[in-house]
Motif scaffolding. Structure first.
Motif, PDB file in Angstrom:
ATOM      1  N   HIS A 236       0.847  -1.190   0.000  1.00  0.00           N
ATOM      2  CA  HIS A 236       0.000   0.000   0.000  1.00  0.00           C
ATOM      3  C   HIS A 236       0.887   1.246   0.000  1.00  0.00           C
ATOM      4  CE1 HIS A 236      -2.825   3.033   1.345  1.00  0.00           C
ATOM      5  NE2 HIS A 236      -3.797   2.197   1.010  1.00  0.00           N
ATOM      6  N   PRO A 237       0.575   2.235  -0.838  1.00  0.00           N
ATOM      7  CA  PRO A 237       1.475   3.390  -0.961  1.00  0.00           C
ATOM      8  C   PRO A 237       1.621   4.224   0.307  1.00  0.00           C
ATOM      9  CG  PRO A 237      -0.501   3.670  -2.300  1.00  0.00           C
ATOM     10  CD  PRO A 237      -0.513   2.263  -1.823  1.00  0.00           C
ATOM     11  N   ASP A 238       0.697   4.111   1.256  1.00  0.00           N
ATOM     12  CA  ASP A 238       0.834   4.868   2.512  1.00  0.00           C
ATOM     13  C   ASP A 238       1.587   4.090   3.594  1.00  0.00           C
ATOM     14  OD1 ASP A 238      -0.668   7.320   2.015  1.00  0.00           O
ATOM     15  OD2 ASP A 238      -2.409   6.014   1.828  1.00  0.00           O
ATOM     16  N   ILE A 239       2.079   2.907   3.247  1.00  0.00           N
ATOM     17  CA  ILE A 239       2.598   2.059   4.331  1.00  0.00           C
ATOM     18  C   ILE A 239       3.867   2.658   4.947  1.00  0.00           C
ATOM     19  CG2 ILE A 239       4.146   0.493   3.062  1.00  0.00           C
ATOM     20  CD1 ILE A 239       1.512  -0.477   5.696  1.00  0.00           C
ATOM     21  N   SER A 240       3.992   2.459   6.233  1.00  0.00           N
ATOM     22  CA  SER A 240       5.170   2.891   6.975  1.00  0.00           C
ATOM     23  C   SER A 240       5.230   1.995   8.198  1.00  0.00           C
ATOM     24  CB  SER A 240       5.010   4.348   7.423  1.00  0.00           C
ATOM     25  OG  SER A 240       3.949   4.421   8.370  1.00  0.00           O
ATOM     26  N   PRO A 241       6.377   1.929   8.862  1.00  0.00           N
ATOM     27  CA  PRO A 241       6.425   1.110  10.081  1.00  0.00           C
ATOM     28  C   PRO A 241       5.373   1.543  11.093  1.00  0.00           C
ATOM     29  CG  PRO A 241       8.635   1.645   9.356  1.00  0.00           C
ATOM     30  CD  PRO A 241       7.703   2.432   8.483  1.00  0.00           C
ATOM     31  N   ASP A 429      -5.932   3.309 -15.523  1.00  0.00           N
ATOM     32  CA  ASP A 429      -5.382   4.174 -14.467  1.00  0.00           C
ATOM     33  C   ASP A 429      -5.185   3.434 -13.135  1.00  0.00           C
ATOM     34  OD1 ASP A 429      -8.020   3.807 -13.821  1.00  0.00           O
ATOM     35  OD2 ASP A 429      -8.405   5.899 -13.304  1.00  0.00           O
ATOM     36  N   ILE A 430      -4.959   2.129 -13.230  1.00  0.00           N
ATOM     37  CA  ILE A 430      -4.631   1.426 -11.977  1.00  0.00           C
ATOM     38  C   ILE A 430      -3.275   1.955 -11.489  1.00  0.00           C
ATOM     39  CG2 ILE A 430      -4.134  -0.825 -10.906  1.00  0.00           C
ATOM     40  CD1 ILE A 430      -7.092  -0.403 -11.823  1.00  0.00           C
ATOM     41  N   GLY A 431      -3.222   2.326 -10.233  1.00  0.00           N
ATOM     42  CA  GLY A 431      -1.972   2.851  -9.684  1.00  0.00           C
ATOM     43  C   GLY A 431      -1.895   4.363  -9.694  1.00  0.00           C
ATOM     44  N   VAL A 432      -2.864   5.032 -10.321  1.00  0.00           N
ATOM     45  CA  VAL A 432      -2.880   6.497 -10.265  1.00  0.00           C
ATOM     46  C   VAL A 432      -3.542   6.891  -8.944  1.00  0.00           C
ATOM     47  CG1 VAL A 432      -3.795   8.604 -11.301  1.00  0.00           C
ATOM     48  CG2 VAL A 432      -2.972   6.738 -12.758  1.00  0.00           C
ATOM     49  N   LEU A 433      -2.836   7.690  -8.149  1.00  0.00           N
ATOM     50  CA  LEU A 433      -3.327   8.010  -6.803  1.00  0.00           C
ATOM     51  C   LEU A 433      -3.945   9.396  -6.813  1.00  0.00           C
ATOM     52  CD1 LEU A 433      -0.222   6.608  -4.949  1.00  0.00           C
ATOM     53  CD2 LEU A 433      -2.431   5.494  -5.263  1.00  0.00           C
ATOM     54  N   ARG A 434      -5.241   9.421  -6.547  1.00  0.00           N
ATOM     55  CA  ARG A 434      -5.944  10.714  -6.639  1.00  0.00           C
ATOM     56  C   ARG A 434      -5.888  11.512  -5.342  1.00  0.00           C
ATOM     57  NH1 ARG A 434      -7.898   7.618 -10.217  1.00  0.00           N
ATOM     58  NH2 ARG A 434      -7.901   8.554 -12.275  1.00  0.00           N
ATOM     59  N   GLN A 435      -5.781  10.813  -4.228  1.00  0.00           N
ATOM     60  CA  GLN A 435      -5.703  11.547  -2.961  1.00  0.00           C
ATOM     61  C   GLN A 435      -4.237  11.661  -2.572  1.00  0.00           C
ATOM     62  OE1 GLN A 435      -8.178   8.332  -1.667  1.00  0.00           O
ATOM     63  NE2 GLN A 435      -9.335   9.743  -0.419  1.00  0.00           N
ATOM     64  N   PRO A 436      -3.870  12.742  -1.873  1.00  0.00           N
ATOM     65  CA  PRO A 436      -2.466  12.870  -1.495  1.00  0.00           C
ATOM     66  C   PRO A 436      -2.042  11.730  -0.580  1.00  0.00           C
ATOM     67  CG  PRO A 436      -3.822  14.546  -0.428  1.00  0.00           C
ATOM     68  CD  PRO A 436      -4.701  13.844  -1.403  1.00  0.00           C
ATOM     69  N   LEU A 437      -0.797  11.361  -0.731  1.00  0.00           N
ATOM     70  CA  LEU A 437      -0.263  10.309   0.136  1.00  0.00           C
ATOM     71  C   LEU A 437      -0.125  10.826   1.548  1.00  0.00           C
ATOM     72  CD1 LEU A 437       2.416   9.030  -2.308  1.00  0.00           C
ATOM     73  CD2 LEU A 437       0.521   7.697  -1.420  1.00  0.00           C
ATOM     74  N   THR A 438      -0.325   9.940   2.500  1.00  0.00           N
ATOM     75  CA  THR A 438      -0.202  10.382   3.881  1.00  0.00           C
ATOM     76  C   THR A 438       1.210  10.196   4.423  1.00  0.00           C
ATOM     77  OG1 THR A 438      -0.929   8.235   4.654  1.00  0.00           O
ATOM     78  CG2 THR A 438      -2.610   9.945   4.453  1.00  0.00           C
ATOM     79  N   GLY A 439       2.006   9.416   3.798  1.00  0.00           N
ATOM     80  CA  GLY A 439       3.334   9.279   4.395  1.00  0.00           C
ATOM     81  C   GLY A 439       4.286   8.449   3.571  1.00  0.00           C
ATOM     82  N   TRP A 440       3.945   8.191   2.328  1.00  0.00           N
ATOM     83  CA  TRP A 440       4.760   7.294   1.532  1.00  0.00           C
ATOM     84  C   TRP A 440       5.972   8.007   0.981  1.00  0.00           C
ATOM     85  CZ3 TRP A 440       4.742   6.041  -4.107  1.00  0.00           C
ATOM     86  CH2 TRP A 440       5.476   4.870  -4.354  1.00  0.00           C
TER      87      TRP A 440
END
Ligand code: AMP
Ligand code: GLY
Length: 457
Positions: A236-241, A429-440
């Protein structure tokens, strides 16, 4: 030692699970029932006579083809008690019982479970009376999602509404379709980016798998109704520890405690569909299986011997295992059976919200460069000459892998360009992120790779 297992499924997810076994364990042969007759991998042996709706067909097969264990990963099978039946006949099985699968098959049961065991979820009410439901959607001070069990003509049983009038119409549509059996859950609509969370459970503990982002809407720009999913990204593009920690603390730990408290017999994959809202994680749904198409993006990253992980599930020591993964991004795109002639008003409209014509010849599969993308077979059959033909709604999943999201996407679409069948439709458009990332950040992604995602304490 040569090992043998049976996987019960017949989807792109099933193919990805079989691939996980044979890729990470050179000794294993996977029987795959009903599987996919068109697949020609030597150690994945399709068993078409095994039916998802009839565990007796698997029992007949096992009587003459013993295996070490059976992995049941399809909800249609799980919901009729496939795992229970095989266990009752003395087989070792990985897959939740029928009672546990109700967390997915009964929307209300899933909600009750969340509330009783402290998993944060949207406010809701359940209704057997359409009039009461129609009244309720006008009373609550928020937008609603109207849900029912099982599939609806509009997709996977959830109609996401903005206005009370829309919600009222959704209630009426379900009332018309269900008559005296009317039953819906109406819940508060949540806003944020969804996250698909996965873990492998042994009944007492769990091993977290990488997360994914599913593209559920049928049309580009996230328009159209929800369907089973048109493609996914992993991790997931927002993933973080920090997010992994939160997922464990807020979702998976309480889930596990709840299953134990209810003495639900649950081993196998669980898939928690959640939303990253401004107020934190919220559960949207609990599913008793891996996501499809998330499996196609998540599982190819796994490097740990999956047969051994299954041994650990059966020995109930999954909590002691580590999951090794690579640190690539994967983008999977579903190639679906759309309309054969978009200009012909009488042509079948195609998957997901209309009839579709199967049996369309698929070309170009041999041209796909395996160094750039992997193809998983979902609904593929063979014609009389043994050539691949489309056989259902989601036909193929093409999974590009790369060091970055852009690279993974580009690889996926570059290989899709080589494949075709009449009426092939996919989202560009799979993989196009419309909302800003939260921490990626690239750093967070690297940290989420080997082996941090799954081994945080
Ligand atoms: P479900 O039928 O619960 O599996 O939901 C199907 C899809 O509908 C989810 O994956 C979401 O995309 C959407 N959805 C369900 N519940 C909500 C909600 N409370 N708020 C916003 N979207 C939702
Ligand atoms: N990709 C959504 C699901 O498997 O239900």
């Amino acid at each position: 030692m040569n090992r043998r297992v049976l996987v019960v499924d017949g989807t792109g997810r099933g193919h990805a699970i079989c691939d996980l076994f044979v890729r990470t364990d050179p000794t294993v042969t996977v029987y795959y029932g009903p599987g996919c007759a068109a697949s020609d991998e030597p150690r994945i042996v399709s068993v078409p006579q095994i039916r998802l709706d009839d565990p007796a067909t698997a029992l007949d097969f096992l009587a003459v083809n013993p295996v070490e264990f059976v992995f049941v990963s399809n909800i249609d099978a799980l919901s009729i008690g496939y795992a229970d039946d095989l266990r009752a006949h003395g087989h070792q099985v990985i897959g939740p019982s029928r009672a546990a699968a109700k967390l997915e098959t009964s929307k209300e049961q899933g909600k009750v479970f969340c509330v009783e065991h402290g998993l944060p979820t949207a406010r809701y009410a359940a209704f057997n009376d359409p009039e009461a439901a129609r009244k309720y959607v006008h009373e609550v001070p928020y937008s609603c999602v109207v849900k029912t069990d099982g599939l609806t003509p509009d997709g996977d049983g959830a109609i996401v509404c903005t206005t009370p009038a829309e919600a009222e119409r959704a209630v009426s549509r379900f009332a018309d379709a269900q008559g005296d059996d009317f039953h819906v859950v109406v819940e508060e609509r949540l806003y944020g980016r969804e996250i698909s969370v996965f873990a492998l459970l042994d009944g007492e503990d769990y091993l977290m798998f990488p997360t994914a982002l599913d593209f559920k809407r049928t049309l580009e720009g996230d328009a159209g109704g929800n369907c089973d999913g048109m493609g996914s990204l992993a991790p997931h593009p927002d993933i973080s520890p920090a997010l992994v920690e939160e997922v464990r603390r807020v979702l998976l730990d309480p889930l596990m405690a709840g299953l134990r408290a209810e003495q639900l017999d649950y081993n196998g994959f669980v898939y928690v569909g959640a939303m990253l809202t401004a107020d934190g994680l919220r559960v949207i749904e609990i599913n008793a299986r891996f996501g499809d198409s998330e499996a196609e993006a998540v599982l190819p990253a796994v490097r740990s011997d999956f047969t051994r992980l299954c041994d650990a599930v059966l020995a109930r020591n999954i909590g002691q295992q580590q999951l090794l993964t690579d640190d690539l991004v994967r983008c999977t795109v579903a190639l679906t059976q759309g309309s054969l002639d978009p200009l012909d008003p009488d042509a079948a409209p195609g998957w997901p919200f209309g009839r579709f014509e199967t049996g369309q010849p698929i070309s170009g599969l041999a041209e796909v460069d395996p160094a750039l993308a992997r193809v998983f077979y979902a609904n593929v059959a063979q014609d009389a000459q043994g050539r691949p033909v489309s056989n259902g709604g989601r036909v193929l999943h093409v999974v590009g892998a790369g060091a970055t999201l852009d690279e993974a996407r580009a690889r996926s679409y570059s290989q899709i360009a080589k494949v075709s069948f009449p009426g092939m439709r996919y989202r560009a458009d799979i993989g196009v992120l419309r909302q800003p990332l939260t921490g990626w950040t690239p750093q967070a992604l690297a940290e989420a790779g080997t082996p941090a995602v799954a081994t945080l304490p």
